[in-house]
Write an enzyme that holds these catalytic residues in place. Structure first.
Site, PDB file in Angstrom:
ATOM      1  N   SER A  17       0.830  -1.202   0.000  1.00 58.15           N
ATOM      2  CA  SER A  17       0.000   0.000   0.000  1.00 58.15           C
ATOM      3  C   SER A  17       0.868   1.258   0.000  1.00 58.15           C
ATOM      4  O   SER A  17       0.605   2.211  -0.738  1.00 58.15           O
ATOM      5  CB  SER A  17      -0.926  -0.012   1.222  1.00 58.15           C
ATOM      6  OG  SER A  17      -1.671   1.183   1.289  1.00 58.15           O
ATOM      7  N   HIS A  60      -2.590   6.292   3.697  1.00 56.78           N
ATOM      8  CA  HIS A  60      -2.657   4.829   3.663  1.00 56.78           C
ATOM      9  C   HIS A  60      -3.963   4.333   4.297  1.00 56.78           C
ATOM     10  O   HIS A  60      -4.630   3.449   3.755  1.00 56.78           O
ATOM     11  CB  HIS A  60      -1.453   4.243   4.410  1.00 56.78           C
ATOM     12  CG  HIS A  60      -1.640   2.840   4.882  1.00 56.78           C
ATOM     13  ND1 HIS A  60      -1.624   1.751   4.027  1.00 56.78           N
ATOM     14  CD2 HIS A  60      -1.862   2.350   6.118  1.00 56.78           C
ATOM     15  CE1 HIS A  60      -1.832   0.648   4.729  1.00 56.78           C
ATOM     16  NE2 HIS A  60      -1.968   0.981   5.998  1.00 56.78           N
ATOM     17  N   ARG A  69       0.617   7.891   6.721  1.00 48.36           N
ATOM     18  CA  ARG A  69      -0.226   6.976   7.499  1.00 48.36           C
ATOM     19  C   ARG A  69      -1.703   7.317   7.287  1.00 48.36           C
ATOM     20  O   ARG A  69      -2.540   6.431   7.133  1.00 48.36           O
ATOM     21  CB  ARG A  69       0.164   7.038   8.981  1.00 48.36           C
ATOM     22  CG  ARG A  69      -0.682   6.227   9.933  1.00 48.36           C
ATOM     23  CD  ARG A  69      -0.593   4.729   9.834  1.00 48.36           C
ATOM     24  NE  ARG A  69       0.733   4.192   9.778  1.00 48.36           N
ATOM     25  CZ  ARG A  69       0.985   2.910   9.519  1.00 48.36           C
ATOM     26  NH1 ARG A  69       0.004   2.038   9.332  1.00 48.36           N
ATOM     27  NH2 ARG A  69       2.216   2.465   9.443  1.00 48.36           N
TER      28      ARG A  69
END
Length: 195
Positions: free
Chosen positions: A13, A39, A36
């Site tokens: 990812s 994602h 983050r």
């Protein structure tokens, strides 16, 4: 300290994310938080929607490493934070009573209860309740960091703008989007970060 080993799907990812948006010019903690969140949400717009300062993130990172408490506005945010228990008194009967007596939301009452428990220096994470964010500012909680990412069309963007104008160390976003998953993701980025 254990070095976290990401799952192969997570690693893939991140490869896809990095092929679609170049965040390399960002300072390290800001980049870690942005990646983050992207994602977690699969929303590339966070690359330009996030607002923070590397010094704010460093302050939050250092506080977390030193064991500072984490306080969340709702259980969904607390559930998304890895490796650490969070304080979340929104379902405490005292919060319900205080909210009713003071004519405030349970989220605002929970901020008051949590602050009486943790005091200054905590990392506060708001992913749902704009009123919790406003109460943080009003109460002058002296946080190490506020992750202010409530979601919604009513008051969320305005509360985040107030947070940015407050001078508190923060990470937020400009738009109405946000939520428990992205707020927790911002904290996880700091918890997982390896300098």
């Amino acid at each position: 300290m254990n070095v976290r080993q990401p799952h192969p799907i997570e690693a893939a990812s991140y490869e896809i994310l990095r092929s679609r948006v170049d965040l390399s010019p960002m300072p390290p903690l800001w980049r870690a938080v942005a990646e983050r969140i992207i994602h977690t949400s699969a929303d590339l717009e966070y690359a330009v929607d996030l607002v923070t300062d590397e010094r704010h993130l460093r302050r939050g990172f250092d506080a977390l490493r030193a064991g500072a408490p984490i306080v969340t506005d709702v259980p969904a945010v607390a559930a998304g934070i890895a490796e650490r228990q969070a304080v979340c008194p929104i379902d405490d009967p005292a919060a319900v009573r205080m909210a009713k007596a003071a004519g405030i939301t349970r989220s605002a009452a929970a901020v008051r209860l949590a602050y009486s428990e943790v005091g200054p220096g905590a990392v506060w994470v708001v992913g749902s309740a704009s009123s919790a964010l406003e109460e943080l500012i009003l109460r002058g909680v002296r946080p190490s960091l506020v992750v202010g990412m409530p979601v919604g069309f009513v008051g969320a963007a305005e509360a985040k703008a107030k947070l940015r104008g407050s001078g508190l160390p923060q990470v937020s976003n400009v738009s109405e989007k946000g939520g428990a998953t992205v707020a927790a993701a911002a904290v996880n980025a700091l918890l997982f970060f390896q300098p």
